[in-house]
Design a protein around this motif. Structure first.
Motif, PDB file in Angstrom:
ATOM      1  N   PHE A  56     -41.844  59.922 -35.879  1.00 25.31           N
ATOM      2  CA  PHE A  56     -41.302  58.699 -35.265  1.00 25.31           C
ATOM      3  C   PHE A  56     -42.077  58.375 -33.989  1.00 25.31           C
ATOM      4  O   PHE A  56     -42.349  59.261 -33.185  1.00 25.31           O
ATOM      5  N   LYS A  57     -42.416  57.096 -33.839  1.00 24.46           N
ATOM      6  CA  LYS A  57     -43.126  56.663 -32.619  1.00 24.46           C
ATOM      7  C   LYS A  57     -42.075  56.366 -31.553  1.00 24.46           C
ATOM      8  O   LYS A  57     -41.356  55.373 -31.658  1.00 24.46           O
ATOM      9  N   LEU A  58     -41.976  57.230 -30.553  1.00 29.10           N
ATOM     10  CA  LEU A  58     -40.959  57.043 -29.523  1.00 29.10           C
ATOM     11  C   LEU A  58     -41.627  56.753 -28.184  1.00 29.10           C
ATOM     12  O   LEU A  58     -42.712  57.269 -27.906  1.00 29.10           O
ATOM     13  N   PRO A  59     -40.992  55.921 -27.346  1.00 29.80           N
ATOM     14  CA  PRO A  59     -41.626  55.528 -26.084  1.00 29.80           C
ATOM     15  C   PRO A  59     -41.563  56.645 -25.040  1.00 29.80           C
ATOM     16  O   PRO A  59     -40.724  57.541 -25.126  1.00 29.80           O
ATOM     17  N   ARG A  60     -42.477  56.582 -24.086  1.00 30.83           N
ATOM     18  CA  ARG A  60     -42.466  57.477 -22.917  1.00 30.83           C
ATOM     19  C   ARG A  60     -42.451  56.581 -21.691  1.00 30.83           C
ATOM     20  O   ARG A  60     -43.490  56.310 -21.094  1.00 30.83           O
ATOM     21  N   PRO A  61     -41.250  56.094 -21.314  1.00 30.42           N
ATOM     22  CA  PRO A  61     -41.171  55.083 -20.251  1.00 30.42           C
ATOM     23  C   PRO A  61     -41.780  55.577 -18.934  1.00 30.42           C
ATOM     24  O   PRO A  61     -41.674  56.763 -18.623  1.00 30.42           O
ATOM     25  N   LEU A  62     -42.429  54.684 -18.216  1.00 34.16           N
ATOM     26  CA  LEU A  62     -43.013  54.934 -16.887  1.00 34.16           C
ATOM     27  C   LEU A  62     -44.158  55.940 -16.882  1.00 34.16           C
ATOM     28  O   LEU A  62     -44.689  56.261 -15.840  1.00 34.16           O
ATOM     29  N   ILE A  63     -44.541  56.448 -18.060  1.00 36.75           N
ATOM     30  CA  ILE A  63     -45.488  57.573 -18.054  1.00 36.75           C
ATOM     31  C   ILE A  63     -46.852  57.159 -17.492  1.00 36.75           C
ATOM     32  O   ILE A  63     -47.524  57.951 -16.826  1.00 36.75           O
ATOM     33  N   PHE A 123     -35.375  57.626 -18.711  1.00 33.44           N
ATOM     34  CA  PHE A 123     -35.047  58.161 -20.038  1.00 33.44           C
ATOM     35  C   PHE A 123     -34.168  57.232 -20.870  1.00 33.44           C
ATOM     36  O   PHE A 123     -33.917  57.515 -22.032  1.00 33.44           O
ATOM     37  N   SER A 124     -33.711  56.118 -20.284  1.00 26.00           N
ATOM     38  CA  SER A 124     -32.729  55.338 -21.038  1.00 26.00           C
ATOM     39  C   SER A 124     -33.375  54.564 -22.199  1.00 26.00           C
ATOM     40  O   SER A 124     -32.767  54.411 -23.253  1.00 26.00           O
ATOM     41  N   GLY A 125     -34.623  54.112 -22.027  1.00 22.57           N
ATOM     42  CA  GLY A 125     -35.309  53.408 -23.109  1.00 22.57           C
ATOM     43  C   GLY A 125     -35.552  54.329 -24.297  1.00 22.57           C
ATOM     44  O   GLY A 125     -35.512  53.908 -25.467  1.00 22.57           O
ATOM     45  N   LEU A 126     -35.773  55.594 -24.011  1.00 20.71           N
ATOM     46  CA  LEU A 126     -35.985  56.588 -25.058  1.00 20.71           C
ATOM     47  C   LEU A 126     -34.718  56.745 -25.899  1.00 20.71           C
ATOM     48  O   LEU A 126     -34.772  56.829 -27.128  1.00 20.71           O
ATOM     49  N   LYS A 127     -33.591  56.728 -25.190  1.00 22.41           N
ATOM     50  CA  LYS A 127     -32.297  56.854 -25.876  1.00 22.41           C
ATOM     51  C   LYS A 127     -32.091  55.663 -26.834  1.00 22.41           C
ATOM     52  O   LYS A 127     -31.719  55.839 -27.995  1.00 22.41           O
ATOM     53  N   THR A 128     -32.384  54.457 -26.345  1.00 25.88           N
ATOM     54  CA  THR A 128     -32.240  53.258 -27.183  1.00 25.88           C
ATOM     55  C   THR A 128     -33.172  53.341 -28.398  1.00 25.88           C
ATOM     56  O   THR A 128     -32.783  52.998 -29.511  1.00 25.88           O
ATOM     57  N   ALA A 129     -34.399  53.821 -28.169  1.00 27.99           N
ATOM     58  CA  ALA A 129     -35.360  53.953 -29.270  1.00 27.99           C
ATOM     59  C   ALA A 129     -34.855  54.958 -30.306  1.00 27.99           C
ATOM     60  O   ALA A 129     -35.075  54.786 -31.511  1.00 27.99           O
ATOM     61  N   MET A 130     -34.163  56.008 -29.834  1.00 30.13           N
ATOM     62  CA  MET A 130     -33.601  57.000 -30.765  1.00 30.13           C
ATOM     63  C   MET A 130     -32.549  56.355 -31.672  1.00 30.13           C
ATOM     64  O   MET A 130     -32.504  56.623 -32.869  1.00 30.13           O
ATOM     65  N   ASP A 176     -43.345  65.416 -22.654  1.00 30.43           N
ATOM     66  CA  ASP A 176     -44.524  64.653 -22.194  1.00 30.43           C
ATOM     67  C   ASP A 176     -44.252  64.005 -20.839  1.00 30.43           C
ATOM     68  O   ASP A 176     -45.098  64.022 -19.947  1.00 30.43           O
ATOM     69  N   ILE A 177     -43.076  63.381 -20.712  1.00 31.02           N
ATOM     70  CA  ILE A 177     -42.734  62.700 -19.455  1.00 31.02           C
ATOM     71  C   ILE A 177     -42.699  63.713 -18.317  1.00 31.02           C
ATOM     72  O   ILE A 177     -43.305  63.514 -17.251  1.00 31.02           O
ATOM     73  N   ILE A 178     -42.016  64.831 -18.535  1.00 32.72           N
ATOM     74  CA  ILE A 178     -41.878  65.835 -17.476  1.00 32.72           C
ATOM     75  C   ILE A 178     -43.231  66.438 -17.119  1.00 32.72           C
ATOM     76  O   ILE A 178     -43.560  66.628 -15.946  1.00 32.72           O
ATOM     77  N   ASP A 179     -44.048  66.690 -18.139  1.00 26.64           N
ATOM     78  CA  ASP A 179     -45.380  67.250 -17.912  1.00 26.64           C
ATOM     79  C   ASP A 179     -46.227  66.305 -17.041  1.00 26.64           C
ATOM     80  O   ASP A 179     -46.784  66.679 -16.019  1.00 26.64           O
ATOM     81  N   ARG A 180     -46.286  65.025 -17.439  1.00 29.80           N
ATOM     82  CA  ARG A 180     -47.123  64.062 -16.717  1.00 29.80           C
ATOM     83  C   ARG A 180     -46.640  63.867 -15.287  1.00 29.80           C
ATOM     84  O   ARG A 180     -47.429  63.835 -14.344  1.00 29.80           O
ATOM     85  N   LYS A 181     -45.322  63.754 -15.119  1.00 30.57           N
ATOM     86  CA  LYS A 181     -44.798  63.507 -13.778  1.00 30.57           C
ATOM     87  C   LYS A 181     -44.899  64.746 -12.894  1.00 30.57           C
ATOM     88  O   LYS A 181     -45.021  64.636 -11.674  1.00 30.57           O
TER      89      LYS A 181
END
Ligand code: KG4
Ligand code: ZN
Length: 333
Positions: free
Chosen positions: A170-177, A186-193, A225-230
């Motif tokens: 599944f192609k899921l977003p990584r907001p603000l990354i 993380f809320s956009g990720l939840k909506t994408a789920m 990914d988000i936590i790693d990048r940030k």
């Protein structure tokens, strides 16, 4: 010397989340037996104590009030000093309890209600470098579990389900990354789920175990990914201070996640930064971390009196601009 954790997961299991009234009542019912048990396990009585430390916030107010009232009662009866501890300071100082690390260190606090990078300069001196602008990752894990029909708390069950999953299906977003700085979302990720799940159900009429596994793996990989990048951004700011012994430490329930831990371990190794992840039982809420944070305040001569009050909102960095739940009453954390 002893730490007793009385979990409430079963009490809230049927409700898909924590019910504040049930949580408050369970505190009232269990606190005195937990204190009695902790003293018995340590082979001590109240007369052997030097002080009483208690969580005074931030958090669900009913439980916090119950604890503060119990601690005040013990102090009134024994004349022991009372020490109010910030719940987040308890998490943030845990790596000093477990690994004896020195200030300043970088802390990633990731729990059910909080997500922030903190520069920990002293037990009462914190700078927030960034954090979530909406949901906390633990909350996102819990919601994802609900969306996929997995049990609560969601972190462990999503991690378990992700084991046999294909994170790339599944192609899921990584907001603000791609954005500068270490704020997260993380809320956009939840909506994408929800959308991804609904698409599978529309196509097949339901979710197979493999669908659950692939969705869980995809979600977990996005959070990692988000936590790693940030974390890279936060580490760059921290390293600019030239700390003599650079350390990234994690705390909070989400720090129990094995994929997130593995990613942070690799990142720190590549940057010559020590990575400290306390044992799982000390990453999730526990009494030992509050006792330890109280000890640091006690050693610095910082005690409270009977006017100590429970605070639902209590940011560690009082000067940082509010991010979460900031309204008329001020920043939550
Ligand atoms: O720090 P904590 O015990 O309580 C507070 O929020 O203060 O954190 C609880 C959160 C829950 O949202 C739970 O789902 C999450 O930590 N959690 C995990 C894992 N274990 C617990 N999240 C991801 N992976 C895990 N293995
Ligand atoms: Zn916590």
């Amino acid at each position: 010397m002893s730490t007793i954790v009385h979990g409430q997961t079963a009490l809230h299991a049927n409700f898909g989340g924590v019910v504040p009234e049930i949580a408050a009542r369970a505190h009232v019912e269990k606190l005195d037996t937990c204190v009695t048990q902790a003293l018995a396990d340590a082979g001590l009585s109240l007369a052997d104590l030097d002080a009483v430390a208690v969580t005074a916030g931030p958090g669900l107010i009913g439980g916090v009030v119950s604890g503060v009232m119990l601690a005040k009662g013990i102090c009134a009866a024994t004349n022991l000093p009372l020490i109010g501890v910030n719940h987040l300071a308890g998490h943030a100082l845990t790596p000093r309890l477990t690994d004896g690390i020195a200030f300043p260190f970088l802390m990633l606090l990731v729990s059910g209600g909080h997500c922030q990078f903190l520069l920990v300069k002293d037990h009462d001196d914190y700078t927030r470098l960034g954090g979530t602008i909406d949901d906390a990752p633990g909350e996102a894990f819990d919601k994802t579990a609900r969306i996929l029909g997995l049990p609560q708390p969601g972190g462990p069950s999503v991690q378990q389900a992700a084991r046999g999953g294909d994170a790339k299906r599944f192609k899921l977003p990584r907001p603000l990354i791609a954005q500068d700085g270490c704020d997260m979302s993380f809320s956009g990720l939840k909506t994408a789920m929800i959308r991804a799940r609904d698409a599978v159900i529309a196509e097949k009429g339901g979710l197979t175990l493999q669908d659950q596994a692939d969705l869980s793996a995809g979600f977990q990989a996005a959070v990692a990914d988000i936590i790693d990048r940030k974390s890279r951004w936060a580490l760059a700011q921290y390293m600019a201070m030239n700390p003599p012994h650079p350390v990234l430490a994690v705390a909070g329930g989400v720090a129990a996640n094995t994929e997130i831990r593995a990613r942070l371990t690799a990142l720190c190794a590549s940057m010559d930064v020590a990575f400290v992840a306390p044992p799982l039982a000390l990453c999730t809420d526990n009494a030992a971390m509050i006792a330890y944070a109280g000890l640091e305040r006690f050693a610095a001569g910082q005690t409270d009196d009977m006017t100590l009050s429970a605070r639902p909102r209590w940011p560690l960095d009082q000067t940082a601009a509010p991010m979460l739940g900031s309204g008329k009453k001020g920043a939550k954390a």
